[in-house]
Design an enzyme around this catalytic site. Structure first.
Site, PDB file in Angstrom:
ATOM      1  CB  SER A  49       0.574  -8.172   7.437  1.00  0.00           C
ATOM      2  OG  SER A  49      -0.463  -8.320   6.273  1.00  0.00           O
ATOM      3  CG  ASP A 209      -3.200  -6.660   7.820  1.00  0.00           C
ATOM      4  OD1 ASP A 209      -2.481  -6.321   8.563  1.00  0.00           O
ATOM      5  OD2 ASP A 209      -2.815  -7.055   6.766  1.00  0.00           O
TER       6      ASP A 209
END
Length: 352
Positions: A49, A209
């Protein structure tokens, strides 16, 4: 110009960079300070991320222009991030908050934010149809992708979550594209899943993610060709005092626990192997004795929340960077001599 230190005096490390939205500016500060240390060489980077964005900017900058180039790439990344309007918060909120704690309190008390936050739980990023555009696309294209797949510089690993299988997928080398970095930072409440084709099978899968399955993945750094030392830049506090009671507090703590859980599982495995090695229950050299270190500021992160992860306020980003530099300074002063010699994190105490 200062002479480069003799190769024998260089301490080689691996970096593990957590995700956490705007809190990733803390990692920006850590990396900015590390790059000033002439006796440290970064061999490999694992990022998820915001950690993936930081890691990609770090690698591409190092390949293009050494430490100076890496600093410039990281500065450019976060300058762009500060210009990205928050997806669920009006621009005017970025003008508030003389302290990070006050920013958090205002986020929790903000009626507009609370309204938009609740709406987000009942809507989907797919409702925009043909008008949808990932706001991070330009950031990744302009600042991150160049040189990320190069054989030069540190090896880069990017963690993602395969939506179909629910498993972690770690990309490296030439696999690291702009879509891979976008996938690693793809929170499904905010962004449409990023579809990536597997060149070997021809199957296209959606990705979210990487923090759900590896924040970040540590196992790629355990390969024999990499140094023993793994320095984790932690931006999700391990502990938070008190019992969460409000909806915001409960959701925030759930977010922190879930995004730390995969890393904690890997750290337990590291300690298990270290115990086997210490007790001589493994043949010499059968498994790597990994030395874990951590750079963090839990006091600062406990003043923040899941909401401040979404606030790209230049004021907040700047403060996070300075906090990261200060935390790195403390780490180097206390533990530089430990690198290559011993772990500076007591994993047994962490799990007791």
């Amino acid at each position: 110009m200062a002479k480069r230190k003799a190769k024998s005096s260089i301490k080689r490390i691996n970096l593990a960079l957590q995700g956490g939205g705007a809190h990733g500016a803390f990692t920006w500060g850590v990396l900015d300070r590390l790059l000033e240390h002439e006796e440290i060489e970064i061999a490999a980077i694992s990022g998820t991320s915001a950690g993936a964005l930081n890691g990609a900017a770090l690698k591409s900058g190092l390949v293009r222009g050494g430490a100076k180039g890496a600093k410039e790439a990281l500065d450019g990344l976060w300058e762009q991030m500060g210009a990205v309007s928050d997806m669920r918060l009006n621009r005017w909120m970025s003008q508030f908050g003389p302290t990070t704690e006050m920013v958090t309190r205002m986020m929790q008390a903000s009626v507009p934010f609370a309204f938009l936050d609740s709406i987000a739980t009942f809507t989907s990023p797919y409702v925009y149809g043909a008008f949808y555009e990932n706001p991070l696309s330009d950031v990744v294209e302009d600042l991150v992708c160049s040189q990320t797949g190069s054989d030069e510089g540190p090896v880069l690993f990017i963690s993602t979550t395969n939506v179909r299988t629910g498993k972690i997928r770690v990309f490296s080398g030439a696999e690291v594209t702009g879509d891979v970095i976008l996938a690693s930072a793809c929170l499904p409440e905010l962004f449409q899943a990023v579809e990536i084709e597997d060149p070997e099978t021809g199957v296209t899968d959606p990705y979210w993610d990487g923090g759900y399955t590896g924040n970040p993945a540590l196992f790629p750094l355990f390969e024999p060709e990499f140094p023993q030392d793994v320095v984790i830049v932690n931006i999700n506090p391990m502990e938070r005092p008190g019992t969460p009671k409000t909806p915001e507090e409960i959701q925030n703590r759930i977010n922190e626990i879930s995004f730390n859980s995969s890393m904690l599982r890997e750290l337990r495995s590291v300690q298990f192997v270290r115990d086997l090695i210490a007790d001589k229950r493994l043949p010499a050299g059968a498994m790597k004795d990994v030395l874990i270190h951590m750079i963090a500021d839990d006091d600062l992160m406990q003043d923040l929340s899941a909401r401040t992860k979404l606030v790209s306020s230049p004021l907040l980003l700047s403060r996070m960077k300075e906090a990261g530099r200060a935390a790195c300074d403390r780490f180097l002063e206390a533990h530089f001599d430990d690198l290559g010699q011993r772990a500076s994190v007591d994993l047994k105490a962490m799990f007791s």
